[in-house]
Design a protein around this motif. Structure first.
Motif, mmCIF file in Angstrom:
data_model
loop_
_atom_site.group_PDB
_atom_site.id
_atom_site.type_symbol
_atom_site.label_atom_id
_atom_site.label_comp_id
_atom_site.label_asym_id
_atom_site.label_seq_id
_atom_site.Cartn_x
_atom_site.Cartn_y
_atom_site.Cartn_z
ATOM 1 N N ASN A 44 -51.087 5.554 -24.888
ATOM 2 C CA ASN A 44 -51.168 4.878 -24.386
ATOM 3 C C ASN A 44 -52.347 4.237 -26.011
ATOM 4 O O ASN A 44 -52.296 3.180 -26.881
ATOM 5 N N HIS A 45 -53.095 5.274 -26.244
ATOM 6 C CA HIS A 45 -53.526 5.068 -27.302
ATOM 7 C C HIS A 45 -52.949 5.744 -28.595
ATOM 8 O O HIS A 45 -53.075 5.320 -29.585
ATOM 9 N N ARG A 87 -47.860 -3.033 -22.021
ATOM 10 C CA ARG A 87 -48.466 -3.006 -23.345
ATOM 11 C C ARG A 87 -49.751 -3.439 -22.860
ATOM 12 O O ARG A 87 -50.065 -3.836 -22.545
ATOM 13 N N ASP A 88 -51.099 -3.147 -24.577
ATOM 14 C CA ASP A 88 -52.043 -3.904 -24.146
ATOM 15 C C ASP A 88 -52.464 -5.131 -24.328
ATOM 16 O O ASP A 88 -53.028 -5.749 -26.011
ATOM 17 N N MET A 148 -49.881 -6.691 -19.001
ATOM 18 C CA MET A 148 -50.535 -6.037 -17.719
ATOM 19 C C MET A 148 -50.178 -6.833 -16.772
ATOM 20 O O MET A 148 -50.003 -6.919 -15.279
ATOM 21 N N GLU A 154 -54.784 0.181 -20.060
ATOM 22 C CA GLU A 154 -55.039 -0.469 -20.979
ATOM 23 C C GLU A 154 -56.564 -0.161 -21.338
ATOM 24 O O GLU A 154 -56.573 -0.874 -22.310
ATOM 25 N N ASN A 170 -58.231 -0.492 -25.074
ATOM 26 C CA ASN A 170 -57.991 -0.666 -26.366
ATOM 27 C C ASN A 170 -57.572 -1.594 -27.286
ATOM 28 O O ASN A 170 -56.883 -1.541 -28.513
ATOM 29 N N TYR A 208 -59.727 -6.469 -19.056
ATOM 30 C CA TYR A 208 -59.486 -5.574 -18.294
ATOM 31 C C TYR A 208 -60.433 -5.519 -17.360
ATOM 32 O O TYR A 208 -59.720 -4.129 -16.382
ATOM 33 N N GLN A 233 -57.221 -5.865 -14.714
ATOM 34 C CA GLN A 233 -56.575 -4.288 -14.613
ATOM 35 C C GLN A 233 -57.164 -2.915 -14.006
ATOM 36 O O GLN A 233 -56.623 -3.250 -13.021
ATOM 37 N N ASN A 258 -56.976 4.911 -23.251
ATOM 38 C CA ASN A 258 -57.709 4.701 -24.358
ATOM 39 C C ASN A 258 -58.433 5.652 -25.745
ATOM 40 O O ASN A 258 -58.374 7.060 -24.537
#
Ligand code: GLA
Length: 397
Positions: free
Chosen positions: A43-44, A225-226, A231, A257, A260, A268, A271, A286
């Motif tokens: 992801n990062h 995706r961030d 999410m 994510e 990120n 966040y 999530q 991240n």
């Protein structure tokens, strides 16, 4: 450890009209007894990841307290692969000079080492896949000390098109299942416990057959995706899949994510809370070496992690039309999350009626983000939930 040759148990379940017998290998059930936790490079770092990045992630998992909070797997995603030699053995590319040494480094920190491949000739990033080399690759991974394999469909879709006449979906599905089973058997033949992560984006309702091909977790959707919309769509769409999850076999709504930069702290926290309610794998995505205190406090909220890792392994469910979710826990309490999914409006008061989550007498309530007991409450609790955010509670009688 149980002997592998005798380690098959047959689980039969009646599903609607038919009796389906799942052959579940007991070896698979010994790993991922709770949802796997750790870190993954994709992801990062995506295709830029290097050996040094992975070592830095391992260092920070330990230094930040993440390892002690349960984040154990350090997983290299796509782009480590180099060429095969004359004997067909896969080698890593110049970004990863020595995979065995990297695995040893990760293990020396009390962590486990994960890797990535595809059943197709090429991975999604166009690197060398395992097609035609399944046992050879499994043996190589075992010799590097690999403990986790993410196996990503990618170019195997071309093989399915080629070999399924008129692209018959049923036949294509069987081919896919065989490809996943083949690597499962190759992993078993290595006699090393390796968590097997299926990644084929939920095609063919993988949750219905993932355990039969040896999967310990399976992606249920396309890539995360961030940003909040991605999410939230992925996380909230898990409703209805709860009966397919349990110890050793988990629905995987993709990696975290958190940290990120594309969402705010409330989003966040959504999530982290939703993934915990879902008993989803918690794979941070991240750059751990640059993690700020807010990110750390979200990833290392031990009270929320305890919900995810609860030994009953029940995936939580949504109750009612609102985004209120509940997950039964092994001590008789329930985790309840109230999500405010409105992102372009004011913070919203939401009301939880305790009878809606199965409690008819006064309940004890603890706020898992405020880390605060709210005392003995009667009938209901009304709380203002930030936009895109969450209030997560533990409720018991
Ligand atoms: C697919 C997967 C991602 C990642 C990339 C790597 O898109 O779904 O999680 O592994 O491939 O190429």
């Amino acid at each position: 450890m149980r002997s592998r040759s005798t380690a098959f148990l047959v689980v039969c379940a009646s599903l609607t009209m038919s009796l389906i017998c799942l052959t579940v290998n007991a070896q698979s059930a010994e790993v991922a007894v709770t949802p796997p936790m750790g870190w993954n490079s994709w992801n990062h770092f995506a295709e830029k990841v290097t050996d040094a990045d992975v070592r830095a992630a391992a260092d920070t998992i330990v230094a930040s307290g993440m390892r002690d909070a349960g984040y154990i797997y350090v997983n290299v995603d796509d782009s480590w692969e180099g060429d095969r030699d004359a004997q067909g053995n896969i080698h890593s590319n110049s970004k990863f000079p020595d995979m065995k040494a990297l695995g040893d480094y990760v293990h020396s920190k009390g962590l486990k080492f994960g890797i990535y491949s595809s059943p197709g000739p090429k991975t999604c990033g166009g690197y060398e896949g395992s097609y035609g080399h399944e046992q050879q690759d499994a043996n190589t991974y075992a010799s590097w000390g690999v403990d986790f394999l993410k196996y990503d469909l990618c170019s195997y879709m071309d093989i399915m098109k080629l070999h399924a006449p008129q692209q018959d979906p049923q036949q294509a599905l069987v081919l896919m299942q065989e490809a996943y089973r083949k690597m499962h058997e190759a992993l078993l033949n290595t006699h090393r416990p390796i968590v097997y992560s299926l990644c084929q984006y939920g095609v063919g309702s993988v949750w219905e057959w993932g355990p039969q091909v040896g999967g310990n977790l399976w992606r249920t959707t396309d890539d995360i995706r961030d940003y909040y919309g991605s999410m939230a769509l992925i996380g909230f769409s898990q409703a209805g899949l709860e009966r397919f999850a349990g110890p050793g076999h988990w629905n995987d709504p993709d990696m975290l994510e958190i940290g990120n930069g594309g969402m705010n702290a409330d989003q966040y926290r959504t999530q982290m809370s939703l993934w915990a309610i879902l008993a989803a794998p918690l794979l941070a995505g991240n750059d751990l070496s640059k993690m700020d205190e807010t990110t750390k406090s979200i990833l290392i909220n031990k009270e929320v992690i305890a919900v995810d890792q609860d030994k009953l392994g029940i995936q939580g469910s949504r109750i009612g039309p609102l985004q209120i979710w509940v997950k039964p826990l092994s001590d008789g309490s329930k985790a309840v999350a109230l999500f405010n999914v409105v992102t372009d409006d004011e913070a919203e008061p939401l009301t939880l009626k305790f009878k809606d989550v199965g409690f008819t007498r006064p309940v004890h309530v603890r706020d898992l983000w405020a880390h605060k007991d709210l005392g003995l409450l009667h009938a209901s609790y009304t709380v203002t939930v930030p936009q895109g955010g969450v209030v997560m509670l533990r409720v018991w009688q």
